[in-house]
Motif scaffolding. Structure first.
Motif, PDB file in Angstrom:
ATOM      1  N   HIS A 132      45.810  43.335  31.119  1.00 11.91           N
ATOM      2  CA  HIS A 132      44.456  43.405  31.671  1.00 11.91           C
ATOM      3  C   HIS A 132      44.460  42.955  33.121  1.00 11.91           C
ATOM      4  O   HIS A 132      45.429  42.349  33.591  1.00 11.91           O
ATOM      5  CB  HIS A 132      43.507  42.495  30.867  1.00 11.91           C
ATOM      6  CG  HIS A 132      43.820  41.036  31.062  1.00 11.91           C
ATOM      7  ND1 HIS A 132      44.853  40.403  30.408  1.00 11.91           N
ATOM      8  CD2 HIS A 132      43.262  40.088  31.869  1.00 11.91           C
ATOM      9  CE1 HIS A 132      44.913  39.135  30.797  1.00 11.91           C
ATOM     10  NE2 HIS A 132      43.964  38.921  31.684  1.00 11.91           N
ATOM     11  N   HIS A 154      48.317  41.996  34.016  1.00  9.03           N
ATOM     12  CA  HIS A 154      49.198  40.964  33.458  1.00  9.03           C
ATOM     13  C   HIS A 154      48.950  40.841  31.964  1.00  9.03           C
ATOM     14  O   HIS A 154      47.949  41.353  31.444  1.00  9.03           O
ATOM     15  CB  HIS A 154      49.004  39.635  34.189  1.00  9.03           C
ATOM     16  CG  HIS A 154      47.588  39.161  34.260  1.00  9.03           C
ATOM     17  ND1 HIS A 154      46.649  39.716  35.104  1.00  9.03           N
ATOM     18  CD2 HIS A 154      46.932  38.191  33.585  1.00  9.03           C
ATOM     19  CE1 HIS A 154      45.492  39.111  34.945  1.00  9.03           C
ATOM     20  NE2 HIS A 154      45.626  38.176  34.017  1.00  9.03           N
ATOM     21  N   ASP A 188      41.949  40.659  35.781  1.00  4.99           N
ATOM     22  CA  ASP A 188      40.871  39.680  35.626  1.00  4.99           C
ATOM     23  C   ASP A 188      39.590  40.173  36.300  1.00  4.99           C
ATOM     24  O   ASP A 188      39.639  40.702  37.416  1.00  4.99           O
ATOM     25  CB  ASP A 188      41.298  38.335  36.228  1.00  4.99           C
ATOM     26  CG  ASP A 188      42.322  37.636  35.341  1.00  4.99           C
ATOM     27  OD1 ASP A 188      42.592  38.132  34.234  1.00  4.99           O
ATOM     28  OD2 ASP A 188      42.841  36.584  35.768  1.00  4.99           O
TER      29      ASP A 188
HETATM   30 FE   LIG Z   1      44.070  37.245  32.985  1.00  6.44          FE
END
Ligand SMILES: [Fe+2]
Ligand SMILES: O=C(O)CCC(=O)C(=O)O
Length: 340
Positions: free
Chosen positions: A214, A270, A216
């Motif tokens: 994903h 990540h 952030d």
């Molecule tokens: Fe994250």
């Protein structure tokens, strides 16, 4: 297995990975034999505070944010005691009996604990437990956090105060690097959310994931991972391991900062992989735009050569539309405000 009679058996006390924790071949790590990437920049913030090192450090932050979307910071001014206290209270939280972790009405509280019971994707569970709560405004938020362990509120409040200072410092360096007003984010951002994770050892980590790949949904995320490994980033199509540096913070560029920088800075994908023997605990603090702010490329970064690449969107609407912080996003966002 040597389990004392009075010890509660938990979902991860198993010899084999249950079927509903096994991700598809495309998503599961398969190969965990990847070296730690020593190219990920480590920025020494003590040097950044000197007149000689200031410009150089800003350049290093900017290059890292462009090329990796991630860097680590050391000598950041947050004491080892604050870090160790926070990590140990997080450990105590996840080690408590389940009735204390879950509370009475899990979805009506201002903190959200999830066992690995929520499906992450297509009926598959993550190999982790998670606790999330709001941190803004801080004074109002603190009494709404878990009451057990008894020192949770005090210890985490001290941690968040330090994170507020450090994140402002890092955002200011990024602004200077981008040629924006150093105070660009002063009244438009806040340390909004804290998310702590517990990833117990797993009998076969090639099949499972701690967190799916994903980006952030923040401006930046400050992640403290103690001395544990497991964080990976996708660089040029390959997953690489982020090293564990004692007392360092991993700083992630979130997708909101990518938009504001008109794509100059990259928000990197990540994920977290599990380990057969190691327990990982991490504390992520999301530094987000204020809910009502409009997120769009900064006017000064858009010109004939760099045409606008992203549409404007109100942050709050983006977060709700995408359930950016999981299934309980709305509850988390409304927690503090509904109490006022
Ligand atoms: Fe994250
Ligand atoms: O546990 C970690 O290190 C990763 C946390 C993370 O990526 C997140 O919460 O967005």
């Amino acid at each position: 297995m040597d389990i004392k009679e009075d010890k509660e058996l938990r979902w991860f006390d198993v010899e084999f990975v249950p079927e509903d924790y096994i991700f598809s071949k495309e998503e599961r790590p398969q190969n965990l034999d990847i070296p730690v990437c020593d190219l990920i920049p480590v920025i020494d913030l003590a040097k950044a505070a000197t007149s000689n090192g200031h410009t150089q450090s800003i350049e290093a932050v900017l290059t890292a944010s462009q090329e990796f979307g991630l860097f680590q910071v050391i000598n950041h001014g947050i004491s080892e005691k604050t870090l160790n206290d926070a990590m140990s209270v997080v450990k105590e939280f996840f080690d408590m009996p389940s009735k204390d972790r879950t509370g009475i009405v899990p979805h009506m509280k201002n903190w959200i604990y999830t066992n690995s019971t929520d499906y992450a994707k297509d009926g598959v569970h993550l190999w982790r437990e998670n606790l999330k709560h709001s941190c803004h405004p801080l004074e109002k938020s603190i009494p709404l956090w878990p009451h057990k362990p008894t020192r949770y509120q005090e210890v985490i409040a001290a941690y968040v105060v330090e994170i507020q200072k450090l994140s402002s410092r890092i955002l200011e360096m990024i602004c200077i690097g981008l040629g924006l007003d150093p105070e660009f984010f002063n009244d438009k951002s806040e340390v909004q959310l804290l998310s702590t994770n517990f990833y117990p050892p797993c009998p076969d980590p090639t099949l499972t994931l701690g967190i799916l790949a994903h980006q952030d949904p923040s401006l930046i995320t400050l992640l403290y991972q103690g001395n544990s490994t497991g964080l990976q980033v996708l660089k040029d199509g390959e997953w690489i391991n982020v090293g564990a540096i004692p007392n360092a913070f991993v700083v992630n560029i979130g997708n909101q900062l990518e938009i504001i920088s008109n794509g100059k800075l990259k928000s990197i994908k990540h994920r977290v992989v599990n380990s057969m023997h190691e327990t990982r605990r991490s504390i992520a603090t999301f530094v987000n735009p204020s809910p009502d702010s409009i997120i769009e490329p900064a006017k000064t970064l858009v010109n004939e050569l760099e045409p606008i690449r992203y549409k404007a969107s109100r942050y709050k609407e983006y977060v709700h539309r995408n359930k950016a912080f999981g299934d309980y996003t709305v509850a988390l966002q409304n927690a503090v405000h509904s109490e006022s």
